[in-house]
Enzyme design. Structure first.
Site, short mmCIF file in Angstrom:
data_model
loop_
_atom_site.label_atom_id
_atom_site.label_comp_id
_atom_site.label_asym_id
_atom_site.label_seq_id
_atom_site.Cartn_x
_atom_site.Cartn_y
_atom_site.Cartn_z
N LYS A 135 0.86 -1.19 0.00
CA LYS A 135 0.00 0.00 0.00
C LYS A 135 0.89 1.23 0.00
O LYS A 135 1.94 1.24 0.66
CB LYS A 135 -0.92 0.02 1.23
N GLU A 204 -9.22 7.58 3.79
CA GLU A 204 -9.13 7.84 5.23
C GLU A 204 -9.52 9.27 5.58
O GLU A 204 -9.11 10.23 4.89
CB GLU A 204 -7.68 7.58 5.71
#
Ligand code: KIV
Length: 289
Positions: A135, A204
């Protein structure tokens, strides 16, 4: 030298309980069909072998997040996290799991300079840990890097919105996308990451409507954290949801109060040691009579 347990269906070495059944990046990508995910994707962070063993049966993906900087090492942010830390913890999590896809965060400074630098770092992470994906944080600026990696055999999860490695540019960890321009920028970031070939995307700390719009408009699964229940899946830092810390972000739901329970257990142990009521006959070796 590899430090992980090989468990592909083609390997005869140290087979896992169910060889060849580990969740793959294409399987995660395939969970979203025509813009919809029937079964939301469950993801949690893991940094150690034992925690991975406990989480694995319940999770589709385990993330060896660079949040280990704060959670494990007591660092002030994710910025000082190193490749060595990510590789050591990534290998431990792969050894402790057999079902979930394990993704490892690329630490700050290991991928931003060029796609080539990112390939060097990502391939090292995959070789040393046995993880199935990496990621990385960033949107439009990282799209060429994501494409470079994806075309060279490295499954990538993107990460947009509140990107903690950019804390010094963002000025803090507050929710992103409160203004129209920033909201549009985050949505453009998400599209760029999806179009570049990421198989999944973490969103996020954004206003709920942004996460909802992104989830509905990109074709890859969107994993929310402080985002929206409409996302295709959710991720949390495990220690946060277990209540290991007194302070957690607003978006965390505490499913237990482990810090309190550990404190109680340790206080009981300390009291028994001090009054010499531990160990008892049950915990000591004596000659058989
Ligand atoms: O580092 C991390 O744990 C993360 C998750 C919070 C998404 O990136």
């Amino acid at each position: 030298m590899s430090t992980f347990t090989i468990d592909t269906s083609t390997s005869r070495a140290t087979p896992s309980p169910v060889p060849g059944k580990r969740t793959t990046a294409p399987a995660i990508r395939g969970r979203k069909v025509d813009g919809k995910t029937d079964q939301p994707i469950v993801m949690l962070t893991a940094y150690t072998m034992r925690m991975a063993q406990l989480l694995d049966p319940h999770c589709d993906m385990l993330l060896v997040g660079d949040s280990l900087g704060q959670v494990i090492y007591g660092l002030p942010s994710t910025i000082p996290v190193t490749m060595e830390m990510m590789c050591a913890h990534g290998a431990a999590v792969v050894r402790g799991s057999w079902h979930a896809l394990v993704a490892v965060d690329m630490p700050f400074g290991s991928y931003e300079a060029s796609p080539e630098q990112a390939f060097q770092s990502a391939s090292r992470i995959m070789k040393e840990t046995g993880c199935a994906a990496v990621k990385l944080e960033g949107g439009q600026a990282m799209a060429p890097t994501i494409e470079f990696l994806a075309r060279r055999g490295i499954p990538v999860i993107g990460h947009v919105g509140l990107t903690p490695q950019a804390v010094n540019v963002l000025g803090g960890y507050g929710a992103r996308g409160k203004g129209k321009d920033e909201a549009k920028h985050i949505e453009d970031d998400a599209r760029a990451v999806a179009n570049a070939g990421a198989f999944s995307l973490v969103v996020e700390g954004v206003m709920e409507e942004i996460a909802t719009r992104i989830s509905r408009s990109v074709q890859i699964p969107v994993i929310g954290i402080g985002a929206s229940a409409d996302c295709d899946g959710q991720v949390l830092v495990t220690e946060d949801m277990l209540g290991m810390f007194e302070r957690t972000p607003r978006f965390v739901k505490r499913y237990d109060d482990l810090a309190v329970r550990i404190g109680e257990a340790v206080a009981a142990y300390a009291a028994e040691v001090r009054e010499r009521s531990f160990p008892t006959a049950d915990q000591t070796y004596r000659p058989k009579s």
